[in-house]
Motif scaffolding. Sequence first.
Motif, PDB file in Angstrom:
ATOM      1  N   LYS A 153      93.240  28.485  92.155  1.00 40.26           N
ATOM      2  CA  LYS A 153      92.203  29.283  91.500  1.00 40.26           C
ATOM      3  C   LYS A 153      90.833  29.084  92.130  1.00 40.26           C
ATOM      4  O   LYS A 153      89.882  29.797  91.794  1.00 40.26           O
ATOM      5  CB  LYS A 153      92.140  28.923  90.020  1.00 40.26           C
ATOM      6  N   ASP A 154      90.712  28.137  93.077  1.00 40.72           N
ATOM      7  CA  ASP A 154      89.426  27.908  93.740  1.00 40.72           C
ATOM      8  C   ASP A 154      89.238  28.798  94.967  1.00 40.72           C
ATOM      9  O   ASP A 154      88.193  28.769  95.605  1.00 40.72           O
ATOM     10  CB  ASP A 154      89.311  26.440  94.182  1.00 40.72           C
ATOM     11  N   GLY A 155      90.256  29.590  95.296  1.00 42.52           N
ATOM     12  CA  GLY A 155      90.157  30.455  96.459  1.00 42.52           C
ATOM     13  C   GLY A 155      89.482  31.778  96.143  1.00 42.52           C
ATOM     14  O   GLY A 155      89.146  32.080  94.988  1.00 42.52           O
ATOM     15  N   VAL A 156      89.271  32.580  97.192  1.00 41.39           N
ATOM     16  CA  VAL A 156      88.676  33.904  97.025  1.00 41.39           C
ATOM     17  C   VAL A 156      89.571  34.942  97.673  1.00 41.39           C
ATOM     18  O   VAL A 156      90.296  34.661  98.636  1.00 41.39           O
ATOM     19  CB  VAL A 156      87.260  33.981  97.637  1.00 41.39           C
ATOM     20  N   LEU A 157      89.529  36.145  97.138  1.00 38.99           N
ATOM     21  CA  LEU A 157      90.242  37.291  97.688  1.00 38.99           C
ATOM     22  C   LEU A 157      89.240  38.131  98.475  1.00 38.99           C
ATOM     23  O   LEU A 157      88.240  38.589  97.928  1.00 38.99           O
ATOM     24  CB  LEU A 157      90.853  38.118  96.563  1.00 38.99           C
ATOM     25  N   VAL A 158      89.497  38.310  99.761  1.00 40.46           N
ATOM     26  CA  VAL A 158      88.593  39.058 100.638  1.00 40.46           C
ATOM     27  C   VAL A 158      89.224  40.410 100.950  1.00 40.46           C
ATOM     28  O   VAL A 158      90.362  40.481 101.418  1.00 40.46           O
ATOM     29  CB  VAL A 158      88.327  38.293 101.946  1.00 40.46           C
ATOM     30  N   ILE A 159      88.493  41.484 100.669  1.00 42.16           N
ATOM     31  CA  ILE A 159      88.964  42.841 100.926  1.00 42.16           C
ATOM     32  C   ILE A 159      88.082  43.437 102.019  1.00 42.16           C
ATOM     33  O   ILE A 159      86.851  43.399 101.920  1.00 42.16           O
ATOM     34  CB  ILE A 159      88.883  43.715  99.666  1.00 42.16           C
ATOM     35  N   ASP A 160      88.688  43.979 103.051  1.00 47.06           N
ATOM     36  CA  ASP A 160      87.905  44.478 104.178  1.00 47.06           C
ATOM     37  C   ASP A 160      88.512  45.758 104.723  1.00 47.06           C
ATOM     38  O   ASP A 160      89.723  45.982 104.635  1.00 47.06           O
ATOM     39  CB  ASP A 160      87.848  43.422 105.281  1.00 47.06           C
ATOM     40  N   GLU A 201      88.563  26.401 101.062  1.00 48.46           N
ATOM     41  CA  GLU A 201      87.972  25.488 102.039  1.00 48.46           C
ATOM     42  C   GLU A 201      89.006  24.900 102.994  1.00 48.46           C
ATOM     43  O   GLU A 201      88.651  24.357 104.037  1.00 48.46           O
ATOM     44  CB  GLU A 201      87.228  24.361 101.313  1.00 48.46           C
ATOM     45  N   ARG A 202      90.292  25.012 102.645  1.00 49.16           N
ATOM     46  CA  ARG A 202      91.341  24.406 103.479  1.00 49.16           C
ATOM     47  C   ARG A 202      91.925  25.391 104.479  1.00 49.16           C
ATOM     48  O   ARG A 202      92.012  25.112 105.667  1.00 49.16           O
ATOM     49  CB  ARG A 202      92.488  23.880 102.604  1.00 49.16           C
ATOM     50  N   VAL A 203      92.349  26.533 103.969  1.00 49.52           N
ATOM     51  CA  VAL A 203      93.103  27.481 104.785  1.00 49.52           C
ATOM     52  C   VAL A 203      92.702  28.909 104.444  1.00 49.52           C
ATOM     53  O   VAL A 203      92.048  29.163 103.427  1.00 49.52           O
ATOM     54  CB  VAL A 203      94.631  27.328 104.562  1.00 49.52           C
TER      55      VAL A 203
END
Length: 214
Positions: A103-110, A149-151
């Motif tokens: 849950k600490d990650g982000v979803l990037v849409i491009d 921050e990891r992958v």
Amino acid sequence: MTKRIEVAAAPGPLEDYARCFDPIFGKSNQREGFRRYLEGLLLPSERNKTLTGLVNTEPLVGAHQPRAQALQWFLSESDCDERKVQAERLTILREDPSTMPTKDGVLVIDETGDRKDGHKTAHVSRQYLANVGKIDNGVVSVSSLWADERVYYPLDVEPYTPALYFAKGEHDPAFVRNSRLPCNWCNEPCSRPSLFERWWLIPFMARIAAFAAV
């Protein structure tokens, strides 16, 4: 049960990874093509990842070599289910402790726009291509990526379909839904079956979007 035909193994740990996908491919040439594709994509190379670069043949004329033709067939003519391949890839990423999304990650849409000559490529049209910063002949796609921050790793990609591909052009209801997809992807779960329905199996704390109006 008929014994499966053995294919040339991929080098090192790539073979262990490739075997996870074997149940998806019913034909030996599909399993062979998938392994050669993985090798070309993931093994170190100083060449661009073009078709001839993936199979290490001479540019242009090397496209007629048997191994280049075999890979071209796998990528464009094989009847395997690409959705199942993507689903298996995401399952592996979710279940591996080193890549498991949190849950600490982000979803990037491009959005990305690639220039294409001619009109035979699917989804090609004169449209704004962000990569070149102008209207030109090409294909526009919307992609998603998960990162912390990891992958980081890609989730999936889907092409934008221009109005000329619909019977009623810009007035076609299917085009109207299609043209709103990037905004829908950013603001709410998508109601139609698509790559982004899998977002809801991937935890994230925020969405980041960057795309031009198409």
